[in-house]
Design a protein around this motif. Structure first.
Motif, PDB file in Angstrom:
ATOM      1  N   GLN A 207       2.462   1.352  -9.444  1.00  0.00           N
ATOM      2  CA  GLN A 207       2.669   2.690  -9.976  1.00  0.00           C
ATOM      3  C   GLN A 207       3.350   3.524  -8.903  1.00  0.00           C
ATOM      4  OE1 GLN A 207       2.230   2.867 -13.103  1.00  0.00           O
ATOM      5  NE2 GLN A 207       0.179   3.497 -13.672  1.00  0.00           N
ATOM      6  N   THR A 208       3.926   4.673  -9.330  1.00  0.00           N
ATOM      7  CA  THR A 208       4.557   5.551  -8.354  1.00  0.00           C
ATOM      8  C   THR A 208       3.519   6.244  -7.478  1.00  0.00           C
ATOM      9  OG1 THR A 208       4.588   7.302 -10.020  1.00  0.00           O
ATOM     10  CG2 THR A 208       6.581   5.979  -9.777  1.00  0.00           C
ATOM     11  N   PHE A 209       2.289   6.413  -8.003  1.00  0.00           N
ATOM     12  CA  PHE A 209       1.231   6.994  -7.186  1.00  0.00           C
ATOM     13  C   PHE A 209       0.287   5.886  -6.718  1.00  0.00           C
ATOM     14  CE2 PHE A 209       0.254   7.537 -11.711  1.00  0.00           C
ATOM     15  CZ  PHE A 209      -0.907   6.795 -11.829  1.00  0.00           C
ATOM     16  N   GLY A 210      -0.667   6.250  -5.866  1.00  0.00           N
ATOM     17  CA  GLY A 210      -1.593   5.258  -5.340  1.00  0.00           C
ATOM     18  C   GLY A 210      -1.053   4.618  -4.074  1.00  0.00           C
ATOM     19  N   TYR A 211      -1.710   3.553  -3.651  1.00  0.00           N
ATOM     20  CA  TYR A 211      -1.398   2.922  -2.377  1.00  0.00           C
ATOM     21  C   TYR A 211      -0.899   1.492  -2.596  1.00  0.00           C
ATOM     22  CZ  TYR A 211      -4.231   6.790  -0.633  1.00  0.00           C
ATOM     23  OH  TYR A 211      -4.737   8.017  -0.376  1.00  0.00           O
ATOM     24  N   CYS A 212      -0.227   0.999  -1.556  1.00  0.00           N
ATOM     25  CA  CYS A 212       0.162  -0.405  -1.507  1.00  0.00           C
ATOM     26  C   CYS A 212      -1.095  -1.253  -1.312  1.00  0.00           C
ATOM     27  CB  CYS A 212       1.145  -0.592  -0.357  1.00  0.00           C
ATOM     28  SG  CYS A 212       1.575  -2.286   0.004  1.00  0.00           S
ATOM     29  N   SER A 213      -1.207  -2.375  -2.010  1.00  0.00           N
ATOM     30  CA  SER A 213      -2.407  -3.198  -1.921  1.00  0.00           C
ATOM     31  C   SER A 213      -2.037  -4.673  -1.831  1.00  0.00           C
ATOM     32  CB  SER A 213      -3.306  -2.957  -3.142  1.00  0.00           C
ATOM     33  OG  SER A 213      -4.535  -3.643  -3.011  1.00  0.00           O
ATOM     34  N   HIS A 214      -2.779  -5.413  -1.022  1.00  0.00           N
ATOM     35  CA  HIS A 214      -2.579  -6.855  -0.877  1.00  0.00           C
ATOM     36  C   HIS A 214      -2.918  -7.557  -2.196  1.00  0.00           C
ATOM     37  CE1 HIS A 214      -2.252 -10.699   1.041  1.00  0.00           C
ATOM     38  NE2 HIS A 214      -3.528 -10.998   0.875  1.00  0.00           N
ATOM     39  N   LEU A 215      -2.028  -8.469  -2.641  1.00  0.00           N
ATOM     40  CA  LEU A 215      -2.231  -9.231  -3.871  1.00  0.00           C
ATOM     41  C   LEU A 215      -2.245 -10.711  -3.516  1.00  0.00           C
ATOM     42  CD1 LEU A 215       0.249  -7.339  -6.244  1.00  0.00           C
ATOM     43  CD2 LEU A 215      -2.177  -6.894  -5.908  1.00  0.00           C
ATOM     44  N   MET A 216      -3.260 -11.446  -3.993  1.00  0.00           N
ATOM     45  CA  MET A 216      -3.396 -12.841  -3.586  1.00  0.00           C
ATOM     46  C   MET A 216      -4.274 -13.590  -4.579  1.00  0.00           C
ATOM     47  SD  MET A 216      -5.962 -14.867  -1.947  1.00  0.00           S
ATOM     48  CE  MET A 216      -6.921 -13.720  -1.000  1.00  0.00           C
ATOM     49  N   GLU A 217      -3.882 -14.835  -4.908  1.00  0.00           N
ATOM     50  CA  GLU A 217      -4.687 -15.683  -5.788  1.00  0.00           C
ATOM     51  C   GLU A 217      -4.305 -17.137  -5.555  1.00  0.00           C
ATOM     52  OE1 GLU A 217      -7.325 -14.932  -9.352  1.00  0.00           O
ATOM     53  OE2 GLU A 217      -7.167 -14.472  -7.233  1.00  0.00           O
ATOM     54  N   GLN A 218      -5.322 -18.027  -5.536  1.00  0.00           N
ATOM     55  CA  GLN A 218      -5.012 -19.450  -5.596  1.00  0.00           C
ATOM     56  C   GLN A 218      -4.695 -19.794  -7.034  1.00  0.00           C
ATOM     57  OE1 GLN A 218      -7.957 -22.254  -4.173  1.00  0.00           O
ATOM     58  NE2 GLN A 218      -6.604 -24.002  -4.481  1.00  0.00           N
ATOM     59  N   LEU A 219      -3.619 -20.557  -7.231  1.00  0.00           N
ATOM     60  CA  LEU A 219      -3.154 -20.862  -8.581  1.00  0.00           C
ATOM     61  C   LEU A 219      -3.668 -22.226  -9.037  1.00  0.00           C
ATOM     62  CD1 LEU A 219       0.542 -19.649  -8.297  1.00  0.00           C
ATOM     63  CD2 LEU A 219      -1.479 -18.364  -9.009  1.00  0.00           C
ATOM     64  N   PRO A 220      -3.980 -22.357 -10.331  1.00  0.00           N
ATOM     65  CA  PRO A 220      -4.382 -23.667 -10.862  1.00  0.00           C
ATOM     66  C   PRO A 220      -3.158 -24.536 -11.125  1.00  0.00           C
ATOM     67  CG  PRO A 220      -4.397 -22.039 -12.610  1.00  0.00           C
ATOM     68  CD  PRO A 220      -4.042 -21.297 -11.353  1.00  0.00           C
ATOM     69  N   PRO A 221      -3.314 -25.856 -11.131  1.00  0.00           N
ATOM     70  CA  PRO A 221      -2.178 -26.725 -11.476  1.00  0.00           C
ATOM     71  C   PRO A 221      -1.730 -26.483 -12.919  1.00  0.00           C
ATOM     72  CG  PRO A 221      -4.007 -27.979 -10.518  1.00  0.00           C
ATOM     73  CD  PRO A 221      -4.538 -26.625 -10.828  1.00  0.00           C
TER      74      PRO A 221
END
Length: 728
Positions: free
Chosen positions: A519-533
């Motif tokens: 979004q234009t407001f709010g903060y930058c946030s780390h995004l991370m996930e282990q993916l399934p095959p």
């Protein structure tokens, strides 16, 4: 010629009669080319006779006598002649109509004229011969320059760009060629050439025969080795499996296999339930103990994400070291156990001393946390020795948290037996194309030596990714070799969704963004996930909202051509996705969505705040499909968040059998409730408030349900799916 008689008079004095006699011949002679008249002379003889008078008083006259006079004169003959017409000089050229083009070089018609008046034809004379008007086409250049679209030149010859990838045997050699956008060059705002300016090709190169190291065959199936150590409840049973060093045999001076050809393990076994001896739970009160501690399985391995071995990797984050020190947080492992267990951490010999412990760390029933040094975070575009293997003596659930001091995200970790060979990537488009903090990134960890990984890149950008001085563009394949516990991370200032990762041996794959805003407001946030095959993806989903007062950005990713049906707020939308493409949608805090596809897909949820006053910022979470639902879960809720929630998706008739830590559901737990009616019946989406620590969530009737864990605080949030592989 005849004669003429004229009367003549003189005032008072004379009166005369003149007779004209003309001699000579007029000839056809025209000496005036303009009027056609002749001027040839002839002679006239004139005779003049008359009477003279004199004055006899006032106004009276008297005859005085008569006279005769002879004389001659000359006069021109009047002859009319034909006059032929002749042209005047040509007039000046003048424009006749507009330029034939509105830009660039064209042609314009010009005209000039002449008149047949030099002289004008008269008295039957001839008209001028030829045309009175003449036209000519001349070059014209309007003020506007035409756009010229660029065109490719011919390809250059192939250039040998690298040495053979192998020092012996069959390898690959890289070749390059170039072309230039100069045929023609784009001008005046014309389009640049479409496509790449660099062509790449891999060709086989054959060298001397390589030594072949021996390699183990696959393990045989586990076989019982003795009997269960317990006569009731849960005990231990030894199982044995074998392998041989023939895949391939060592040859040409190659090394023999390293390791044991026989492996013996102890697994949980159960003969019959034991009478309760205390309040401690050996297996779930409400489940049948078909698997260790009441979870789905066959007694030896559990379905879902419960296991004994886990391959871990921590991706790069933004560096906010002062905040990490203040928060006392960085990289964390959470272990949820239903019984006391011993934990072992393993990695490469070079990094072993950096681990907080290596073996026999005792954890108790519930949730335990292990801090991992930041030096284990991966870095871009290099092969590193940073993967960690966690081993437990009893089945556990493992969740990792990556925290940079300002933002964090969590991921459920798959047991090694659920790792696969084919993955499709999902990330988000960087909010800012200039800030490196917003980059998309992918990390890969190997479980075995000599693992060949192939990455088929996909991104919407004309730029490239550089690795070992080679440039790789979208749709190019990058191939590398990883040994046991080695990792490789790559990133891009573009969305990497649709990138394919393949390997000849099982690998763990992680994806997300270093730090991103949705979004234009709010903060930058780390995004991370282990993916399934890809083999563990599903095709039917109910998507709950993410934050308490926010919503979700939903991303549907297709690994093959797939027909999608999306149901939201009473509306149905359909779309066909090509392989490696995706479709985005948004849902709000008081709505859920239903997704159905004819092929397996990956569904990602990204939490978003709906206005500036709400808590939480983006986090990334997989959305479980119906075939990934379980009837019993062991979960962990991390500490440090003001609010923590469970999103439960279950059939309406199973609500009364839902239990959290043996407690029935009460109204105090329910934050919101939504109904979703599909062909399978009516489902409820419940958002339940919970506390940090380890929890057990299950249904008494054995019905399967979906479960997601998430939490938030001012400026940060986290989330993960409690299971992300198929249970059946």
């Amino acid at each position: 010629m005849g004669g003429l008689v004229e009367l003549c008079s003189t005032f008072v004095f004379a009166l005369c009669l003149i007779t004209r006699g003309v001699t000579g011949t007029c000839q056809t002679y025209c000496d005036d080319k303009w009027n056609g008249t002749g001027t040839y002379p002839c002679t006239q003889k004139l005779t003049s006779r008359g009477t003279t008078y004199r004055s006899c008083g006032w106004w009276s006259r008297c005859s005085s006598g008569s006279y005769t006079m002879y004389y001659s004169t000359y006069k021109c003959c009047q002859q009319t002649c034909k006059v032929n017409g002749s042209w005047t000089l040509w007039g000046s050229w003048s424009a006749y109509g507009p330029c034939s083009t509105t830009c660039g070089q064209g042609a314009r018609k010009y005209v000039r004229q002449r008149n047949c008046t030099n002289p004008t034809p008269k008295h039957g004379g001839l008209n001028c011969n030829g045309s009175s008007t003449e036209y000519i086409n001349l070059q014209c250049l309007p003020s506007v320059k035409c756009q010229i679209n660029g065109g490719w030149s011919a390809w250059t010859s192939w250039y040998e760009a690298s040495t053979c990838t192998k020092t012996c045997g069959s390898g690959l050699k890289s070749y390059l060629r170039w072309r230039h956008c100069t045929n023609p060059s784009p001008k005046n705002g014309g389009r640049a050439c479409y496509g790449g300016s660099v062509g790449r090709s891999l060709k086989k190169c054959l060298l001397q025969t390589c030594p072949v190291d021996g390699s183990w065959s696959t393990w045989s199936s586990w076989k019982n080795h003795g009997q269960c150590s317990a006569t009731c409840g849960v005990g231990d049973l030894q199982h044995v499996r074998t392998r041989t060093c023939n895949n391939p045999l060592a040859s040409n001076g190659g090394r023999e296999c390293v390791g044991n050809k026989t492996e013996i393990i102890s697994v949980s076994c159960s003969t019959k339930p034991c009478p309760p001896k205390s309040s401690l739970m050996v297996c779930s009160t409400y489940g049948n103990c078909g698997c260790a501690y009441g979870f789905y399985g066959n007694g030896f391995s559990c379905k879902g994400s419960l296991g004994r071995q886990f391959l871990l990797l921590f991706m790069e984050t933004n560096s906010y070291s002062q905040f990490e020190v203040k928060e006392n947080r960085s990289t964390e492992i959470y272990v949820a156990a239903l019984a006391d267990s011993n934990i072992t951490l393993r990695t490469t010999p070079e990094k072993l001393q950096a681990l907080p412990f290596t073996r026999n760390k005792v954890i108790t029933r519930g949730a335990s946390k292990v801090l991992i040094p930041k030096s284990f975070r991966t870095e871009d575009i290099k092969i590193e020795k940073k993967a960690i293997l966690l081993e437990s003596t009893t089945p556990v659930i493992v969740v990792t948290m990556n925290h940079d001091g300002n933002s964090s995200d969590t991921s459920l970790i798959l047991p090694v037996e659920r790792l696969g060979l084919r993955y499709i990537i999902g990330t988000t488009d960087p909010f800012s194309p200039k800030l490196t903090a917003h980059k998309s990134q992918v990390a890969i960890a190997a479980l075995h030596d000599n693992t060949t990984v192939t990455i088929q890149l996909k991104f919407d950008s004309n730029s490239s990714l550089t690795y070992q001085n080679n440039q790789y563009f979208s749709e190019d394949k990058l191939t590398l070799n990883l040994n046991k516990f080695e990792s490789f991370q790559f990133c891009k200032q573009a969305d990497l969704t649709g990138t394919l990762v393949g390997a000849d041996l099982p690998v763990a794959v992680f994806a997300g963004n270093r730090c991103n805003k949705l979004q234009t407001f709010g903060y930058c946030s780390h995004l991370m996930e282990q993916l399934p095959p890809i083999d563990d993806l599903d095709n039917e989903f109910i998507v709950p909202p993410s934050l308490e007062f926010g919503g979700s950005k939903v991303r549907i990713v297709a690994a093959q051509k797939t027909h999608i049906e999306f149901f939201f707020d009473g509306q149905k939308k359909e779309k066909v996705l090509d392989p490696g493409t995706y479709q985005d949608a948004r849902i709000y805090s008081d709505h859920s969505a239903y997704i159905k596809a004819d092929k397996p897909i990956m569904v990602l949820g990204f939490a978003i705040r709906m206005n500036q006053k709400e808590e939480g910022d983006p986090y990334m979470s997989l959305v479980p499909g119906f075939n990934q639902y379980l009837s019993q879960y062991s979960i962990v809720v991390p500490v440090g968040y003001t609010k923590n929630f469970l999103s439960v998706i279950l059939k309406e008739e199973s609500k009364s059998s839902l239990r959290i830590d043996d407690q029935a559901l009460s109204r105090d737990f329910i934050v919101s409730k939504m109904e979703v009616v599909i062909s399978k019946g009516k489902y409820l989406v419940l958002i339940l408030q919970t506390s940090s620590g380890g929890h057990r969530v299950e249904t008494l009737d054995g019905s399967r349900f979906g479960l997601m864990v998430h939490g938030q605080k001012n400026g940060d949030s986290y989330g993960y799916a409690a299971n992300m592989v198929k249970a059946s």
